[in-house]
Design a protein around this motif. Structure first.
Motif, PDB file in Angstrom:
ATOM      1  N   THR A  71       1.182  -9.573   5.795  1.00 42.65           N
ATOM      2  CA  THR A  71       1.963  -8.347   5.980  1.00 42.65           C
ATOM      3  C   THR A  71       1.124  -7.311   6.718  1.00 42.65           C
ATOM      4  O   THR A  71       0.031  -6.976   6.286  1.00 42.65           O
ATOM      5  N   PRO A  88      -2.368 -15.514   2.719  1.00 41.50           N
ATOM      6  CA  PRO A  88      -1.725 -14.256   3.119  1.00 41.50           C
ATOM      7  C   PRO A  88      -2.385 -13.023   2.504  1.00 41.50           C
ATOM      8  O   PRO A  88      -2.791 -13.057   1.352  1.00 41.50           O
ATOM      9  N   TRP A  89      -2.500 -11.991   3.317  1.00 43.69           N
ATOM     10  CA  TRP A  89      -2.951 -10.705   2.805  1.00 43.69           C
ATOM     11  C   TRP A  89      -2.095  -9.619   3.432  1.00 43.69           C
ATOM     12  O   TRP A  89      -1.471  -9.835   4.472  1.00 43.69           O
ATOM     13  N   ALA A  90      -2.039  -8.488   2.770  1.00 49.34           N
ATOM     14  CA  ALA A  90      -1.317  -7.336   3.319  1.00 49.34           C
ATOM     15  C   ALA A  90      -2.340  -6.364   3.870  1.00 49.34           C
ATOM     16  O   ALA A  90      -3.373  -6.127   3.254  1.00 49.34           O
ATOM     17  N   TYR A  91      -2.039  -5.835   5.039  1.00 51.60           N
ATOM     18  CA  TYR A  91      -2.991  -4.963   5.710  1.00 51.60           C
ATOM     19  C   TYR A  91      -2.413  -3.555   5.808  1.00 51.60           C
ATOM     20  O   TYR A  91      -1.332  -3.365   6.342  1.00 51.60           O
ATOM     21  N   GLY A  92      -3.133  -2.576   5.276  1.00 56.83           N
ATOM     22  CA  GLY A  92      -2.690  -1.191   5.388  1.00 56.83           C
ATOM     23  C   GLY A  92      -1.670  -0.778   4.348  1.00 56.83           C
ATOM     24  O   GLY A  92      -0.927   0.183   4.549  1.00 56.83           O
ATOM     25  N   SER A  93      -1.632  -1.476   3.237  1.00 49.58           N
ATOM     26  CA  SER A  93      -0.725  -1.071   2.150  1.00 49.58           C
ATOM     27  C   SER A  93      -1.215   0.230   1.524  1.00 49.58           C
ATOM     28  O   SER A  93      -2.271   0.734   1.878  1.00 49.58           O
ATOM     29  N   LEU A 121      -4.574 -12.882  10.979  1.00 49.58           N
ATOM     30  CA  LEU A 121      -3.592 -13.155   9.930  1.00 49.58           C
ATOM     31  C   LEU A 121      -3.434 -14.657   9.732  1.00 49.58           C
ATOM     32  O   LEU A 121      -3.582 -15.444  10.668  1.00 49.58           O
ATOM     33  N   ASN A 146       1.202  -3.477   7.940  1.00 50.81           N
ATOM     34  CA  ASN A 146       1.887  -2.183   7.874  1.00 50.81           C
ATOM     35  C   ASN A 146       1.577  -1.386   9.133  1.00 50.81           C
ATOM     36  O   ASN A 146       0.426  -1.321   9.559  1.00 50.81           O
TER      37      ASN A 146
END
Lengths: 380, 300
Positions: free
Chosen positions: B68, A209-214, A204, B70
């Motif tokens: 983020t 920034p990235w979102a993981y598992g959205s 991370l 999750n």
């Protein structure tokens, strides 16, 4: 050239913890469960004594043990934990999350049967329940192989083209608590083999920034799972390559890393096994051959990815495979037998396959029982 | 330093981009914009299964402009622990690891994980946004549901008191525990910033309105939250381990005195979830509210 090594006497759990020590993980999560406990006990001692610089997270459950490793793996550091039986089941959703999330966590599973009734002895029901979780699974036959496999697992899992967690499996008590001979390399030689984890699969980053598992729609989701399937396929070659590199450096090998045949290339009957029963089968084969029987053995070392090509090639030269399973798929058969049969059928190999489920809940499977099974099968 | 309205107006757009999936009037998304926006360049988010896993958006359109992760419902505080430890190893412990989740995870399924992280003094902040219900599964009762609330699994009204989650964490030696309200964002952001300045396990429970599940007018989202404070339903306080004293917060201070409070029915009457609430249930809700105040007073 093979490096210098020192012969030590230690349990299988000791061997797993030395492999972890030498690989220098940054974050280790620990929760006790018999017969795994001494692995993390050893590591806590290594950390306390200053032999290992790592964050040691003493969690409140197995669910959190794997979750803590997941958080660390997402942050791009080397991670390690270990578990058994009910503990593996308790962390179940995170086991799948780790595999499907492609997090290269190394977690030896000290195989123990599942309750009820309470029983701490070995069978493979625990890890077999997770064959579809996206983890590399390698079953070991002795203490030395536990060390070797655990060390290899870091190198395999953390390769960017693989990015899969690994579950080295060792029979509870038979390996975990039994003292045996282990040749240990110099820690620096071992570390040099594994290499630092400085180009992580994932890490991370607040700058990017990235979102993981959205939320993920069906198209993208199925693409991810296809990628996982392809990575598992690539892992076969990686396991062979890493195993070969290990052999060149440390002088030990287990077949080609995927399967380990024993005896002649061709025989009237082949014993197909996983784990320590594979070692016991060697004794059975030697004795049967001394009595004039034409028999050999095949130990499946890597169960996931399943070494389809190697098993097909082996089976083509042989006549009758007798699969010994130490787990059951209730309502069907032993999982190893089911898979071997399916693979041969799909590849139009008409070698006959039979099998027996043995050794559940720690039931002893001595060479004499294997000999009896082989003789019975030879008559049929 | 107190956070002013002006401070709040500067940064929020950085953390929550356009195109998020939050419902109209969602107090959680509002709180997110302001709090996470105030540390956007340092925040690492961990989101358990919750409304935030949905309103962050999907695929390439994710609206959270910070890293983020999750996680599974019960896993967030342990995942956050692992991140915090790994960042420490990497010398990046200036980053702020924040769990952003609802009451289902914080009060129920993840409470063991949360207490575990608290017990270990992990350097993380858990923000529990409370809508007193399992929101994105369709509004079922949680351990945070108020007495008298009609939910999908308590159609005749919930009969049991709320779990007092902040006190559970106080009892487990948290570093800092506070409550907040989406109606008083300056107060919330101030507490949020204070929590992040401290080392150890911090916890903030914030009351946020949930118009769909509360069957309330989304235009009254803030009004309902404000009434939550003014009726005493929602005490605003902060507690610090070093002093072991709970201090009532400025916006909610005068409601410590029952005489200053508005009737609870002012608050319930704006929410369809309390439609049909009986006098007996209302009294039980009042008694439970007083029970919480009495508990809080032990620390004042």
């Amino acid at each position: 050239m093979v490096v210098k090594q020192e012969t030590k006497s230690m349990t299988g759990n000791d061997a797993a913890s030395y492999a972890a020590l030498f690989a220098k993980p940054d974050v280790i999560a620990a929760y006790p469960i018999t017969p795994q406990t001494t692995i993390v006990e050893n590591l806590s001692r290594f950390v306390d004594e200053g032999k290992l610089e790592a964050e040691f997270v003493i969690v409140e459950s197995e669910h959190s043990a794997l979750a803590a490793c997941m958080g660390a793996a997402w942050s791009g550091v080397r991670t390690f934990t270990a578990t058994s039986s009910q503990g593996l089941l308790y962390m179940a959703e995170n086991v799948f999350w780790t595999g499907y999330g492609r997090l290269p966590i190394i977690m030896p599973v000290v195989n123990r049967c599942l309750a009820p009734g309470w029983n701490i002895w070995p069978d493979f029901q625990d890890s077999m329940a997770f064959r579809d979780a996206g983890w590399i699974q390698m079953y070991t036959k002795n203490n030395q192989e536990v060390f070797d496999t655990t060390l290899q697992a870091f190198k395999i899992s953390e390769s960017k083209d693989i990015a899969l967690p690994s579950m080295p499996c060792l029979d509870g008590f038979v390996i975990s608590h039994t003292t045996g001979q282990v040749d240990l390399p110099d820690p620096e030689d071992a570390f040099e083999f594994v290499g630092p984890y400085d180009d992580p699969v994932i890490a991370l980053d607040v700058e990017n920034p990235w979102a993981y598992g959205s939320m993920t729609g069906p198209d993208q989701y199925s693409k991810h799972r296809r990628d996982l399937m392809v990575a598992m396929e690539r892992a076969k070659k990686k396991i062979i390559d890493v195993h070969k590199e290990f052999e060149e450096r440390f002088g030990r090998s287990y077949g080609n890393g995927l399967i380990e045949p024993y005896g002649d290339d061709e025989a009237d009957l082949t014993l197909v096994t996983l784990g320590t029963i594979g070692d016991e089968a060697h004794e059975a084969i030697d004795r049967l051959k001394a009595e004039g029987h034409n028999v050999n053995a095949l130990r499946v070392r890597t169960f996931r990815p399943f070494p389809v090509e190697n098993i097909v090639e082996f089976a083509k030269k042989n006549h009758k495979l007798v699969v010994i399973d130490r787990a059951a798929s209730f309502g069907h058969d032993g999982p190893l037998r089911i898979e071997v049969e399916a693979v041969l059928k799909r590849h139009n190999v008409d070698t006959s396959v039979s099998g027996k489920i043995m050794g559940l809940g720690g039931e002893d499977v001595p060479y004499s029982a294997i000999i009896d099974l082989a003789k019975k099968e030879l008559k049929e | 330093m107190p956070v002013t309205q002006k401070d709040l107006m500067i940064k929020p757009k950085d953390a929550l981009l356009k195109g998020h999936f939050a419902c109209a009037g969602c107090g959680s998304a509002l709180a997110f914009r302001h709090a996470i926006g105030s540390v956007a360049d340092k925040a690492v988010l961990v989101v358990p299964a919750s409304c935030a896993s949905v309103y962050q958006g999907s695929g390439k359109g994710v609206a959270f402009n910070v890293p983020t992760i999750n996680t599974a419902f019960a896993a967030s505080d342990a995942v956050a622990s692992g991140i915090s430890r790994a960042l420490k190893r990497k010398g990046k412990d200036d980053l702020k690891v924040i769990v952003w989740g609802g009451d289902g995870s914080a009060a129920d399924i993840g409470i063991a994980t949360e207490i575990g992280a608290c017990d270990r003094q992990e350097n993380i902040l858990h923000v529990m946004y409370s809508n007193n219900v399992y929101g994105n599964t369709g509004g079922q009762r949680s351990g945070d549901t108020m007495i008298g609330a009609r939910t999908a699994t308590t159609p005749k009204g919930n009969t049991t008191p709320r779990k007092m989650v902040p006190f559970i964490l106080i009892a487990n030696n948290a570093r800092y525990v506070a409550t907040a309200s989406a109606a008083f964002l300056e107060d919330f952001v101030e507490k949020f910033q204070k929590a992040l300045s401290l080392e150890g396990f911090k916890f903030i429970q914030i009351d946020i309105s949930c118009p769909p599940n509360w069957r309330a007018d989304s235009a009254q989202s803030i009004e309902i939250s404000r009434l939550g404070v003014q009726t005493g339903i929602w005490p605003l306080f902060e507690w610090d381990r070093e002093t072991n004293i709970a201090v009532l917060s400025r916006p909610g201070k005068k409601y410590g005195d029952k005489a200053n409070r508005k009737p609870i029915s002012d608050w319930t009457s704006l929410q369809g979830r309390f439609r049909g609430i009986t006098d007996k249930e209302l009294i039980a809700l009042e008694e439970d509210t007083e029970r919480q105040w009495n508990f809080l007073r032990k620390f004042m």
